[in-house]
Design a protein around this motif. Structure first.
Motif, mmCIF file in Angstrom:
data_model
loop_
_atom_site.group_PDB
_atom_site.id
_atom_site.type_symbol
_atom_site.label_atom_id
_atom_site.label_comp_id
_atom_site.label_asym_id
_atom_site.label_seq_id
_atom_site.Cartn_x
_atom_site.Cartn_y
_atom_site.Cartn_z
ATOM 1 N N PRO A 388 0.800 -1.151 -0.381
ATOM 2 C CA PRO A 388 0.065 -0.049 0.067
ATOM 3 C C PRO A 388 0.840 1.323 -0.011
ATOM 4 N N PHE A 392 -3.641 4.643 -1.679
ATOM 5 C CA PHE A 392 -4.170 3.143 -1.570
ATOM 6 C C PHE A 392 -5.592 3.282 -0.875
ATOM 7 N N GLY A 393 -6.511 2.618 -1.278
ATOM 8 C CA GLY A 393 -7.905 2.983 -0.614
ATOM 9 C C GLY A 393 -8.775 4.008 -0.934
ATOM 10 N N ILE A 396 -12.862 3.978 -1.214
ATOM 11 C CA ILE A 396 -13.236 2.678 -0.775
ATOM 12 C C ILE A 396 -14.550 2.789 -0.234
ATOM 13 N N LYS A 422 -10.700 0.043 8.966
ATOM 14 C CA LYS A 422 -9.628 -0.989 8.972
ATOM 15 C C LYS A 422 -10.103 -2.336 8.237
ATOM 16 N N ASP A 424 -12.598 -2.654 6.216
ATOM 17 C CA ASP A 424 -13.059 -2.710 4.773
ATOM 18 C C ASP A 424 -11.599 -2.698 4.264
ATOM 19 N N TYR A 425 -10.712 -2.173 4.596
ATOM 20 C CA TYR A 425 -9.408 -2.222 3.921
ATOM 21 C C TYR A 425 -8.743 -3.527 3.981
ATOM 22 N N ARG A 426 -8.919 -4.446 4.879
ATOM 23 C CA ARG A 426 -8.515 -5.514 4.957
ATOM 24 C C ARG A 426 -9.501 -6.582 4.238
ATOM 25 N N TYR A 429 -8.698 -5.397 0.287
ATOM 26 C CA TYR A 429 -7.196 -5.537 -0.404
ATOM 27 C C TYR A 429 -7.075 -6.847 -1.124
#
Length: 585
Positions: A388, A392-393, A396, A422, A424-426, A429
């Protein structure tokens, strides 16, 4: 050697060859000629660069080691860690455009030029790429064919190293390949989707060393950061693979910070006698003498240099009796689309970095005679679990609230922060994929660059003015790209992101110049009235003047240009060596 003592107004040493530019073409020319015993001087407008030098290294740095977390800057247009030092707009070095036209011109100001950040997609032109007029009646054929180039492609493969597989494709010729890296998960999914659609997919062909080829260079350790420059010299950049060995011969003098102004000529014979240049640090003007001059400054800069080299003998610029210099400039077409694949949500974490780029690609697979555009394109693929970085993101918040993106059948509102962000990021990704088409345009005489009579750069050198428009051929090609991308996305069970580009924006066709593949401003040909160079890239008008970048290209091909620049420069350089031995130069 970098020889500061040569920075005198007019030095007396006469080099065998003076080369302008140190990128793919200039580096190959210097490497070939120096190893053949010629005394060579390279003029490079930019700064020295060595990806293994700690002061130049950005490889393996974390985003937090950049004040901008890796974001781009005025001289790092592709991010703070990217190796390319230069950009679309360089302070004090403008260019202009004719009203109503577009062209963006990327320039790298460093030893090795644009080879320091390119994608290293290393494709040979095929038999059809040299004879397009014979196939579709558009443009012109090259004065040479694939059989003329094959021995030099072979030598480049072995000298520099390229991975891939021999597939027996007639217009995507086999070569001497190193083992390719295995496809990553998203690439396996793309292959499966393409197979169902009848779209061919093969291991990509890229110039990273998957195993050592000599004692000077290491092999790839799969950090996925080739755009930053490789401290092990495992990827191809002219600075480390060609220029450095050329200097180590003791036959090459490298002059950085040397902005070429014009090719000097003998008023009686008309032969080239050297190059005048401005030191970009001191702003002082100097000259370097040579028995032979090779221009390899990029298609745009070479045209500019030719057009600015005026004299009573060459009132329209040196080697321009045909009036063709600057004309037929053409850049690859480009269109792209991204998507997200729900089956890749909540992925298990593991290292899948690989090389810095795609492990698979799709060469052109259709018959243009059955389509409404005459030239093809290839597809490049992106995705995976890269590091990242800045940006990044982003966006989202637009992924929540979709039925098929919900977890356990429960819709989640857009936005959020803290623990839910966090989460959502995971979840998302590694679930993104990207598609990019790179295609062949039809070269046109009315696409050109010329000298702007009213503008000079900070060195007092007149600048280029571009006149470029896409035709319906390229727009229809971009539409086909977008339709194909959506077919693949749907076959993967994915969802395309954003609105599909339509006719109102040329189906996402990138503006001319944005793909950074411009070629063809001093094209080769057998007729000196319609071309600048002969089949050996030797100027029709000046026998000791050669061009060794992409300017000699008659057409673009549906492949990236670099491998052909290298092979053509090698061919031209070996011709120079032969002619010197025979006493003709």
């Amino acid at each position: 050697m970098i020889n500061s003592s040569i920075y005198i107004k007019s030095q007396q040493e006469v080099f065998d060859v003076v080369i302008v530019g140190s990128g793919a073409g200039g580096g190959m020319a210097a490497h070939t000629l120096a190893k053949a015993g010629a005394k060579v001087c390279i003029l490079e407008a930019g700064q020295p660069f060595d990806p293994a030098d700690p002061k130049d290294m950005t490889q393996l740095k974390w985003p937090y080691e950049s004040l901008r977390r890796g974001a781009s800057s005025s001289l790092r247009n592709f991010g703070d860690f990217d190796a390319a030092y230069g950009g679309w707009d360089i302070e004090g070095e403008p260019y202009t455009r004719k009203e109503g036209t577009k062209f963006d011109w990327f320039r790298s100001r460093m030893v090795g030029g644009r080879t320091n950040h390119w994608g290293r997609i290393s494709l040979r032109f095929g038999p059809d790429d040299f004879k397009r007029k014979s196939i579709d009646g558009l443009g012109d054929d090259w004065p040479i064919g694939y059989d003329d180039m094959k021995p030099y492609y072979d030598k480049v493969d072995k000298m520099i190293g390229v991975f891939g597989t021999n597939e027996g494709l007639r217009n995507d010729p086999d070569g001497y390949f190193l083992p390719p890296p295995k496809p990553r998960l998203h690439e396996l999914m793309i292959k499966k989707a393409n197979k169902a659609l009848g779209i061919p997919t093969y291991p990509s062909r890229m110039s990273m060393l998957t195993k050592p080829i000599n004692s000077e260079r290491g092999s790839c350790f799969y950090c996925g950061q080739c755009n930053r420059g490789c401290s092990a010299y495992a990827d191809f950049s002219s600075s480390s693979v060609l220029v450095k060995p050329a200097v180590q011969t003791g036959n090459t003098t490298l002059l950085p910070f040397a902005m070429a102004r014009e090719v000097m000529t003998d008023p009686i014979t008309g032969l080239a006698t050297g190059v005048s240049y401005v030191h970009t640090g001191t702003m002082q003007e100097y000259s370097v003498k040579g028995k032979i001059v090779v221009l390899a400054a990029s298609a745009g800069e070479t045209a500019r240099l030719l057009l600015n080299s005026k004299s009573s003998r060459f009132p329209n610029g040196i080697a321009n009796s045909s009036g063709v210099v600057g004309k037929y400039i053409n850049d690859s077409t480009g269109a792209s689309r991204s998507a997200i694949i729900p089956s890749l949500f909540d992925r298990k974490r593991y290292n899948e970095d690989g090389v810095g780029g795609m492990h698979i690609y799709t060469p052109w697979w259709l018959d243009n005679k059955k389509l409404d555009f005459p030239r093809g394109y290839h597809i490049e693929y992106g995705g995976g679990m890269g590091m990242p970085n800045y940006g990044f993101g982003w966006g989202i918040e637009g992924l929540n609230g979709k039925e098929n993106f919900s977890r356990d059948g429960i819709k989640k509102a857009a936005g959020g922060y803290g623990a839910t962000l966090k989460e959502d990021y995971r979840r998302f990704y590694g679930a993104y994929v990207g598609f990019a088409g790179r295609g062949e345009p039809v070269p046109r005489e009315d696409n050109y660059c010329e000298i702007d009579p009213n503008v000079v750069d900070k060195f007092g050198i007149p600048v280029l003015r571009f006149n470029y428009k896409w035709s319906d051929y390229e727009v229809k090609q971009a539409k086909h790209m977008q339709d194909t991308f959506e077919e693949i996305i749907h076959s993967m069970g994915g969802e395309a992101l954003g609105k599909k580009p339509g006719a109102e924006n040329n189906y996402g066709l990138a503006d001319p110049g944005r793909i950074i593949h411009e070629v063809g401003t001093a094209r080769m040909g057998n007729d000196k009235n319609t071309s600048v160079l002969n089949s050996n890239c030797q100027a029709h008008d000046v026998k000791n003047l050669f061009v060794a970048d992409a300017a000699p290209f008659v057409s673009q091909g549906d492949k990236n240009a670099t491998w052909t620049i290298l092979a053509l420069s090698l061919r031209t350089s070996e011709y120079i060596v032969d002619q010197r031995k025979k006493g003709n130069l």
